[in-house]
Design a protein around this motif. Structure first.
Motif, PDB file in Angstrom:
ATOM      1  N   PHE A  34      19.469  38.482  23.021  1.00 42.87           N
ATOM      2  CA  PHE A  34      19.904  40.311  22.091  1.00 42.87           C
ATOM      3  C   PHE A  34      21.198  40.597  21.275  1.00 42.87           C
ATOM      4  O   PHE A  34      21.246  40.790  20.570  1.00 42.87           O
ATOM      5  CB  PHE A  34      19.441  41.693  23.596  1.00 42.87           C
ATOM      6  N   LEU A  48      13.586  43.098  30.883  1.00 38.11           N
ATOM      7  CA  LEU A  48      13.701  43.414  29.697  1.00 38.11           C
ATOM      8  C   LEU A  48      14.892  44.983  29.537  1.00 38.11           C
ATOM      9  O   LEU A  48      15.295  44.501  28.856  1.00 38.11           O
ATOM     10  CB  LEU A  48      12.196  43.847  29.197  1.00 38.11           C
ATOM     11  N   ALA A  49      14.787  45.993  30.127  1.00 39.29           N
ATOM     12  CA  ALA A  49      15.362  47.176  30.583  1.00 39.29           C
ATOM     13  C   ALA A  49      16.817  46.570  30.146  1.00 39.29           C
ATOM     14  O   ALA A  49      17.591  46.722  29.625  1.00 39.29           O
ATOM     15  CB  ALA A  49      14.385  48.089  31.314  1.00 39.29           C
ATOM     16  N   GLY A 106      22.190  43.351  26.447  1.00 40.09           N
ATOM     17  CA  GLY A 106      22.455  42.745  25.024  1.00 40.09           C
ATOM     18  C   GLY A 106      23.819  43.559  24.528  1.00 40.09           C
ATOM     19  O   GLY A 106      24.295  42.704  23.807  1.00 40.09           O
ATOM     20  N   TYR A 163      23.603  49.866  18.167  1.00 41.90           N
ATOM     21  CA  TYR A 163      22.749  49.212  19.027  1.00 41.90           C
ATOM     22  C   TYR A 163      24.009  49.163  20.259  1.00 41.90           C
ATOM     23  O   TYR A 163      24.102  49.567  21.209  1.00 41.90           O
ATOM     24  CB  TYR A 163      21.611  47.704  18.871  1.00 41.90           C
ATOM     25  N   LEU A 206      14.683  52.791  29.221  1.00 43.26           N
ATOM     26  CA  LEU A 206      13.885  52.006  28.846  1.00 43.26           C
ATOM     27  C   LEU A 206      12.842  51.522  29.640  1.00 43.26           C
ATOM     28  O   LEU A 206      11.505  50.885  28.942  1.00 43.26           O
ATOM     29  CB  LEU A 206      14.926  51.154  28.837  1.00 43.26           C
ATOM     30  N   ILE A 221      24.260  52.036  23.580  1.00 47.84           N
ATOM     31  CA  ILE A 221      23.935  51.457  24.765  1.00 47.84           C
ATOM     32  C   ILE A 221      25.541  51.848  25.234  1.00 47.84           C
ATOM     33  O   ILE A 221      25.875  51.968  26.482  1.00 47.84           O
ATOM     34  CB  ILE A 221      23.759  50.572  24.849  1.00 47.84           C
ATOM     35  N   PHE A 276      17.885  44.317  27.561  1.00 49.59           N
ATOM     36  CA  PHE A 276      18.084  44.827  26.058  1.00 49.59           C
ATOM     37  C   PHE A 276      19.900  45.554  26.703  1.00 49.59           C
ATOM     38  O   PHE A 276      20.546  45.647  25.599  1.00 49.59           O
ATOM     39  CB  PHE A 276      17.644  46.207  26.023  1.00 49.59           C
ATOM     40  N   GLY A 288       8.982  51.265  28.176  1.00 50.91           N
ATOM     41  CA  GLY A 288       9.157  50.321  27.746  1.00 50.91           C
ATOM     42  C   GLY A 288       7.593  50.114  28.641  1.00 50.91           C
ATOM     43  O   GLY A 288       6.774  50.049  28.220  1.00 50.91           O
ATOM     44  N   THR A 310      26.974  41.517  22.305  1.00 53.60           N
ATOM     45  CA  THR A 310      27.085  41.839  21.254  1.00 53.60           C
ATOM     46  C   THR A 310      28.714  41.612  20.485  1.00 53.60           C
ATOM     47  O   THR A 310      29.037  40.603  19.864  1.00 53.60           O
ATOM     48  CB  THR A 310      25.968  42.738  20.380  1.00 53.60           C
ATOM     49  N   VAL A 322      18.097  36.803  28.602  1.00 50.71           N
ATOM     50  CA  VAL A 322      17.434  37.908  27.835  1.00 50.71           C
ATOM     51  C   VAL A 322      18.533  38.574  26.945  1.00 50.71           C
ATOM     52  O   VAL A 322      18.780  38.995  25.703  1.00 50.71           O
ATOM     53  CB  VAL A 322      16.750  39.427  28.304  1.00 50.71           C
ATOM     54  N   GLY A 323      20.267  39.280  27.752  1.00 48.56           N
ATOM     55  CA  GLY A 323      20.987  39.907  27.226  1.00 48.56           C
ATOM     56  C   GLY A 323      21.886  39.083  25.915  1.00 48.56           C
ATOM     57  O   GLY A 323      22.224  39.894  24.892  1.00 48.56           O
TER      58      GLY A 323
END
Lengths: 247, 242
Positions: free
Chosen positions: B43, B113-114, B120, B65, B81, B69, B117, B85, B124, B39-40
């Motif tokens: 993102f 998901l938390a 992510g 973002y 989150l 974060i 994110f 969420g 990034t 997931v990360g």
């Protein structure tokens, strides 16, 4: 909408003042653990770069364990584990006991040991990347091993790795929020308290987020300034203005 | 559970000992970490794409973002989150009439998901650096061959950027496995640290069980490091070592 305004009012009148009052605890955790951790990192890094297996093997294992297991389990091991064993030992009647009744000092202990592992590894890389010629120059001046270490190798290693070490302190500031899980009343612990009192989820969390963000921002600024001050001879000149008359 | 059990009884497999709980916890931690990581990564790709898009609005969003974060403690973000969420998912489901007021959101998905994110944002930065490290001429050459975006990404950019991203992504994987332990504060999933804490609390052998739990985490780390070295070797095939 009414809910939102109500939450905002709670944030401003109750949550923020309580959270702001917890800043000193978070700062104390960060600064005390950071200082002890950085001091401990030095002998660890020196031992790690040694050629003697009796020195580098334990240092290697220490760094591996500190970086290879979650900080939270280290914290639990020290707080619950040592905390349940110590009362049965001599510590119960020693001068240490008043400190070891408080979760705060267990947190400091855990964070110091953890940072020492991470910073030890950073310093190891620094010690290894000191240009060889500088050490030879020290030798040519007739300096002994220790003098070379104190005057040449160590200051150079710290300067090379300063950005990484600074980064580590900021990571530590964020990591101190874990102390809330062992009942320390830092910013995050106060947020848990506010949640338990009011059953509001978001206001205390948002308040804590704002405060952490500002703290991290200020820390980054101050530490960058320190970094630039210590490394000022290594910065590239910004602009060279040639005097008039030179073609 | 009897607090005076011997070490071997405590570690036996079955309802007297805790080995089964710990090993299930270990397996769940690995599953959670892999999901968080994937997931990360998604993102992270989106975040890096936004930051390099050249569109001012997208760049701004990507910037906020990754900065916001990374500046906040993971523990705080996990709470925020996770609650936000699950609340949002619940109100959407109830609002659409798909589920009743008593709907339970899957704790595994919410936690993944938390944390995904959060990771992510770190991803990034790693991917952005890796994309920038791929020589621009390569992309231009691919464009000159008439490759469209998907093909360009799959055949030229992706394989080359992964080589540069490997170091940072390896570190992030290790951090993911360690930070998955934070899920213990949610108290909703029996992952490794939760299982360890339950065992420690039930037997009162705190030092012993946290030590064993630590060893199991160390096992994940060391195994990962060995696999990481292999992957790095694989990705660097065809490049001479300097």
């Amino acid at each position: 909408m009414a809910d939102f305004l109500d939450g905002l009012q709670y944030l401003a009148t109750v949550a923020l003042p309580a959270l702001l009052a917890a800043i000193p605890t978070t700062l104390a955790l960060t600064l005390i653990s950071g200082a002890i951790g950085n001091l401990l990192a030095l002998p660890i890094a020196v031992a790690r770069t040694s050629r003697n297996p009796l020195l580098w093997v334990p240092a290697y294992c220490y760094i591996l364990v500190m970086r290879g297991t979650p900080l939270l389990i280290q914290l639990f091991f020290i707080y619950y584990g040592l905390g349940s064993l110590l009362p049965g030992t001599w510590v119960r009647h020693s001068w240490l006991w008043p400190y070891l009744r408080e979760a705060f000092w267990y947190a400091v202990f855990a964070f110091s040991l953890n940072t020492a592992g991470y910073t030890g590894e950073i310093l190891r890389v620094g010690l290894n990347s000191v240009p060889h010629g500088e050490i030879e120059a020290g030798r040519a001046f007739g300096m002994t091993g220790w003098l070379i270490f104190w005057r040449v190798t160590l200051p150079r290693a710290i300067r090379i790795q300063l950005p990484a070490m600074v980064n580590e302190v900021i990571l530590l500031l964020k990591a101190t929020s874990l102390a809330s899980t062992i009942t320390v009343m830092d910013i995050m612990g106060t947020r848990t308290d506010l949640f338990a009192q009011s059953f509001r989820t978001y206001s205390p969390l948002l308040g804590a987020a704002i405060i952490y963000f500002v703290l991290v921002f200020l820390f980054t600024r101050v530490l960058n300034w320190v970094e630039r001050y210590l490394n000022k001879d290594r910065l590239a000149p910004v602009a060279v203005v040639l005097p008039a008359g030179i073609p | 559970m009897n607090p005076n059990q011997s070490v071997w009884q405590m570690l036996s497999y079955g309802d007297q000992g805790w080995s089964d709980e710990l090993l299930h916890g270990l397996w769940l931690t690995i599953q959670i970490s892999v999901c968080i990581y994937l997931v990360g990564f998604c993102f992270g790709l989106v975040g890096a794409g936004m930051k390099l898009s050249g569109n001012r609005l997208l760049m701004r969003i990507g910037d906020i973002y990754s900065t916001l974060i990374r500046a906040l403690p993971e523990l705080l973000l996990l709470f925020l989150l996770y609650y936000a969420g699950t609340d949002m998912a619940r109100s959407v489901l109830v609002g659409l009439g798909i589920a009743g007021e008593d709907v339970q959101i899957n704790a595994f998905a919410a936690a993944v998901l938390a944390l995904g994110f959060i990771y992510g944002a770190y991803m990034t930065e790693v991917l952005r650096g890796a994309i920038l490290a791929v020589p621009k001429g390569q992309i231009e050459a691919a464009r000159a061959y008439g490759m469209h975006f998907g093909l360009r990404f799959r055949r030229v950019l992706f394989p080359q950027m992964m080589r540069y991203a490997m170091g940072g992504m390896g570190n992030l994987w290790l951090n993911t496995t360690k930070d998955s332990a934070l899920i213990v504060v949610l108290g909703s999933l029996p992952e490794l640290l939760s299982a360890t804490r339950n065992a420690a609390a039930a037997t009162k052998h705190y030092a012993f069980f946290f030590f064993i739990g630590g060893l199991l985490y160390l096992l994940i780390t060391v195994t990962s490091m060995i696999i990481q070295a292999r992957i790095e070797k694989h990705l660097n095939r065809g490049y001479r070592r300097v």
